[in-house]
Motif scaffolding. Structure first.
Motif, PDB file in Angstrom:
ATOM      1  N   ARG A 146       2.495   9.686  -4.438  1.00 35.47           N
ATOM      2  CA  ARG A 146       2.206  11.081  -4.098  1.00 35.47           C
ATOM      3  C   ARG A 146       3.495  11.851  -3.813  1.00 35.47           C
ATOM      4  NH1 ARG A 146       1.409  14.409   0.337  1.00 35.47           N
ATOM      5  NH2 ARG A 146      -0.305  15.925   0.145  1.00 35.47           N
ATOM      6  N   THR A 147       4.395  11.233  -3.061  1.00 37.08           N
ATOM      7  CA  THR A 147       5.661  11.888  -2.722  1.00 37.08           C
ATOM      8  C   THR A 147       6.422  12.298  -3.977  1.00 37.08           C
ATOM      9  OG1 THR A 147       5.842  10.642  -0.657  1.00 37.08           O
ATOM     10  CG2 THR A 147       7.884  11.557  -1.562  1.00 37.08           C
ATOM     11  N   GLU A 148       6.368  11.456  -5.002  1.00 40.15           N
ATOM     12  CA  GLU A 148       7.123  11.701  -6.236  1.00 40.15           C
ATOM     13  C   GLU A 148       6.311  12.476  -7.279  1.00 40.15           C
ATOM     14  OE1 GLU A 148      10.252   7.979  -6.110  1.00 40.15           O
ATOM     15  OE2 GLU A 148       8.357   7.687  -7.179  1.00 40.15           O
ATOM     16  N   THR A 207       8.884   5.985   7.361  1.00 38.78           N
ATOM     17  CA  THR A 207       8.010   6.654   8.327  1.00 38.78           C
ATOM     18  C   THR A 207       7.062   7.564   7.572  1.00 38.78           C
ATOM     19  OG1 THR A 207       9.739   6.637  10.026  1.00 38.78           O
ATOM     20  CG2 THR A 207       7.921   8.169  10.341  1.00 38.78           C
ATOM     21  N   SER A 208       5.767   7.418   7.851  1.00 38.45           N
ATOM     22  CA  SER A 208       4.751   8.259   7.224  1.00 38.45           C
ATOM     23  C   SER A 208       3.868   8.869   8.297  1.00 38.45           C
ATOM     24  CB  SER A 208       3.869   7.433   6.277  1.00 38.45           C
ATOM     25  OG  SER A 208       4.634   6.735   5.323  1.00 38.45           O
ATOM     26  N   GLY A 210       0.797  -1.218   0.000  1.00 35.56           N
ATOM     27  CA  GLY A 210       0.000   0.000   0.000  1.00 35.56           C
ATOM     28  C   GLY A 210       0.828   1.264   0.000  1.00 35.56           C
ATOM     29  N   LEU A 211       2.055   1.202   0.506  1.00 32.75           N
ATOM     30  CA  LEU A 211       2.923   2.370   0.521  1.00 32.75           C
ATOM     31  C   LEU A 211       3.274   2.858  -0.891  1.00 32.75           C
ATOM     32  CD1 LEU A 211       5.454   1.684   3.424  1.00 32.75           C
ATOM     33  CD2 LEU A 211       3.668   3.434   3.342  1.00 32.75           C
ATOM     34  N   GLU A 212       3.054   2.025  -1.894  1.00 37.96           N
ATOM     35  CA  GLU A 212       3.282   2.491  -3.262  1.00 37.96           C
ATOM     36  C   GLU A 212       2.412   3.707  -3.568  1.00 37.96           C
ATOM     37  OE1 GLU A 212       5.649   0.707  -5.861  1.00 37.96           O
ATOM     38  OE2 GLU A 212       6.219   0.935  -3.758  1.00 37.96           O
ATOM     39  N   ASN A 213       1.189   3.743  -3.005  1.00 31.32           N
ATOM     40  CA  ASN A 213       0.322   4.903  -3.198  1.00 31.32           C
ATOM     41  C   ASN A 213       0.902   6.144  -2.525  1.00 31.32           C
ATOM     42  OD1 ASN A 213      -1.942   3.781  -4.673  1.00 31.32           O
ATOM     43  ND2 ASN A 213      -2.425   2.640  -2.812  1.00 31.32           N
ATOM     44  N   VAL A 214       1.508   5.962  -1.355  1.00 28.01           N
ATOM     45  CA  VAL A 214       2.115   7.083  -0.639  1.00 28.01           C
ATOM     46  C   VAL A 214       3.336   7.584  -1.406  1.00 28.01           C
ATOM     47  CG1 VAL A 214       3.154   7.811   1.539  1.00 28.01           C
ATOM     48  CG2 VAL A 214       1.293   6.125   1.542  1.00 28.01           C
ATOM     49  N   LEU A 215       4.152   6.647  -1.864  1.00 26.86           N
ATOM     50  CA  LEU A 215       5.356   7.020  -2.603  1.00 26.86           C
ATOM     51  C   LEU A 215       4.992   7.712  -3.915  1.00 26.86           C
ATOM     52  CD1 LEU A 215       8.421   6.942  -2.698  1.00 26.86           C
ATOM     53  CD2 LEU A 215       8.290   4.619  -3.620  1.00 26.86           C
ATOM     54  N   THR A 258      19.037   4.307   4.629  1.00 28.59           N
ATOM     55  CA  THR A 258      19.971   5.378   4.282  1.00 28.59           C
ATOM     56  C   THR A 258      19.429   6.314   3.213  1.00 28.59           C
ATOM     57  OG1 THR A 258      21.053   3.984   2.612  1.00 28.59           O
ATOM     58  CG2 THR A 258      21.965   3.926   4.843  1.00 28.59           C
ATOM     59  N   GLN A 259      18.678   5.807   2.278  1.00 24.38           N
ATOM     60  CA  GLN A 259      18.236   6.608   1.141  1.00 24.38           C
ATOM     61  C   GLN A 259      17.073   7.520   1.543  1.00 24.38           C
ATOM     62  OE1 GLN A 259      17.689   3.990  -2.315  1.00 24.38           O
ATOM     63  NE2 GLN A 259      19.319   2.670  -1.539  1.00 24.38           N
ATOM     64  N   ARG A 260      16.796   8.526   0.722  1.00 23.83           N
ATOM     65  CA  ARG A 260      15.741   9.522   1.002  1.00 23.83           C
ATOM     66  C   ARG A 260      15.920  10.128   2.403  1.00 23.83           C
ATOM     67  NH1 ARG A 260      11.801   9.362  -2.994  1.00 23.83           N
ATOM     68  NH2 ARG A 260      11.546   7.347  -4.041  1.00 23.83           N
ATOM     69  N   ASP A 261      17.129  10.516   2.710  1.00 26.44           N
ATOM     70  CA  ASP A 261      17.428  11.083   4.028  1.00 26.44           C
ATOM     71  C   ASP A 261      17.010  10.132   5.138  1.00 26.44           C
ATOM     72  OD1 ASP A 261      18.464  13.506   2.967  1.00 26.44           O
ATOM     73  OD2 ASP A 261      16.435  14.288   2.732  1.00 26.44           O
ATOM     74  N   ALA A 262      17.407   8.889   4.980  1.00 26.45           N
ATOM     75  CA  ALA A 262      17.134   7.838   5.972  1.00 26.45           C
ATOM     76  C   ALA A 262      15.637   7.658   6.213  1.00 26.45           C
ATOM     77  CB  ALA A 262      17.865   8.118   7.273  1.00 26.45           C
ATOM     78  N   ASN A 263      14.884   7.618   5.119  1.00 30.41           N
ATOM     79  CA  ASN A 263      13.452   7.329   5.200  1.00 30.41           C
ATOM     80  C   ASN A 263      13.061   6.318   4.128  1.00 30.41           C
ATOM     81  OD1 ASN A 263      10.884   7.534   6.294  1.00 30.41           O
ATOM     82  ND2 ASN A 263      10.309   9.285   5.027  1.00 30.41           N
TER      83      ASN A 263
END
Length: 379
Positions: free
Chosen positions: A98-100, A165-166, A91-96, A346-351
């Motif tokens: 939006r982020t992108e 973390t969201s 489900g986090l694919e939907n969040v990602l 480590t990536q995305r500022d450790a997120n």
């Protein structure tokens, strides 16, 4: 449920899913039965954690009733907590997305897509012979092997989270792998000075897992740059260029010297501190951390009770790289006989977190299948 009952549940769910597919779907959903032959079994042993083609039938290619049956097979191979975590990661694919900025990526009309998860069954599900199944997509890889009605392998088992973390309503946070990170950091922080110095290999973290998506973890492994963890090149050169640019950026930000890479490199002889040197509180923290990996599968399949034996726990080594400050980039591994657990954020500022459970002597059931093991492989 026993391991035979779990295997029977898997077989029933796999048959139900395959029976619900048409001929064209079945062609994409099935593969060669597991063997000890490196060539014939090569596809089953390929796995990924990037949003690449994992091989098999995607959810996009299935009707909702077929998707439900696919999820029933996945649930048969996971503990309730493991299943919820995988469903959350998907489900986090939907969040990602939006982020992108809801962009198209990776030669897809939707780059971040909760329907781009793949399922494939290898061989004929049943209580005789060998068969296997693989479920995978971005930040998920579940691999199961069944031999004569017994589940004999359930590694590699990979779970990641992007974002790690969201924000949720009410000031809460969604952290699917939070304890996998926090328990390790708390454990290292709790160590007395001399032990902590030995446990912390380096004050900065490598940018990815050292074993990456290799079939066989081996002495001397180092991380693979992001661009190398994909099945094929993109058809659109612009997409390939963008991936290479992102990959190069990760490497530049990591800025590891040859000596630093050697310091964290995977070795047959475990680095860090053995559990034998931890106090009672440290050993309980370590056991709880191991549980976050080994209890992703049903109780009948999990080797977690192995670590009720003090001698087995004594042999597990903890090694950390990175800062011990909350939210800072981090990497660790737990390594011992038949155990290799790795984490990085480590990536995305450790997120952007990765975690994997491996059994270097038996991943994909290669020991059961009698595959040749070279002397340099970890055991």
């Amino acid at each position: 449920m026993s391991t035979r009952e779990t295997a029977a549940a898997m077989a029933g769910a796999a048959r139900a899913w395959l029976d619900a597919l048409d001929t064209g779907q079945r062609d994409r959903a099935t593969g060669t039965a597991p063997t000890g032959d490196d060539t014939l079994d090569a596809e089953r042993r390929r796995w990924f954690y990037t949003p690449t083609d994992h091989g098999g039938l995607t959810f996009h290619e299935q009707l909702p009733p077929q998707q439900r049956k696919a999820m029933e097979l996945l649930a048969a191979g996971l503990s309730p907590a493991g299943y919820v975590t995988v469903a959350t990661v998907m489900g986090l694919e939907n969040v990602l997305d939006r982020t992108e900025g809801f962009t198209t990526l990776f030669d897809r009309t939707r780059g971040r897509d909760p329907q781009m998860y793949y399922l494939r069954v290898f061989g004929t599900p049943g209580d005789t012979g060998t068969w296997a199944w693989r479920f995978g997509g971005h930040h998920v890889s579940v691999n199961m092997l069944v031999a004569d009605g017994e589940v004999v392998a359930c590694t590699p088992c990979f779970l990641g989270a992007d974002p790690a973390t969201s924000e949720l309503l009410g000031g809460a946070a969604l952290r699917p792998l939070g304890p996998v990170e926090d328990l390790a950091r708390d454990l290292v922080r709790s160590l007395p000075g001399e032990l902590r110095e030995r446990a912390v290999l380096l004050d900065k973290a490598p940018p990815d897992l050292l074993t990456a998506n290799r079939t066989d973890p081996a002495d001397g492994d180092d991380w693979i740059p992001l661009a190398g963890i994909w099945r094929d090149r993109f058809a659109a050169e612009s997409e390939q260029t963008a991936l290479q640019r992102a990959s190069d950026g990760i490497e530049e930000r990591a800025s590891f010297t040859a000596a630093e890479r050697e310091r964290v490199r995977l070795r047959r002889e475990p680095k860090g501190v053995p559990a034998a040197e931890l106090d009672a509180e440290g050993r309980e923290l370590l056991r709880a951390l191991v549980r976050t990996y080994l209890c992703r599968v049903p109780d009948a399949l999990s080797p977690i009770t192995r670590y009720d034996d003090p001698a087995a726990l004594d042999a597990v080594h903890l090694a950390w790289a990175g800062s011990l400050v909350d939210g800072a980039p981090s990497y660790y591994r737990l390594q011992g006989p038949r155990l290799l657990l790795e984490w990085d954020n480590t990536q995305r500022d450790a997120n952007h977190a990765h975690s994997v459970w491996r059994d270097p002597s038996a991943d994909f059931g290669l020991d059961v299948l009698g595959a040749h093991r070279s002397a340099h492989h970890l055991a």
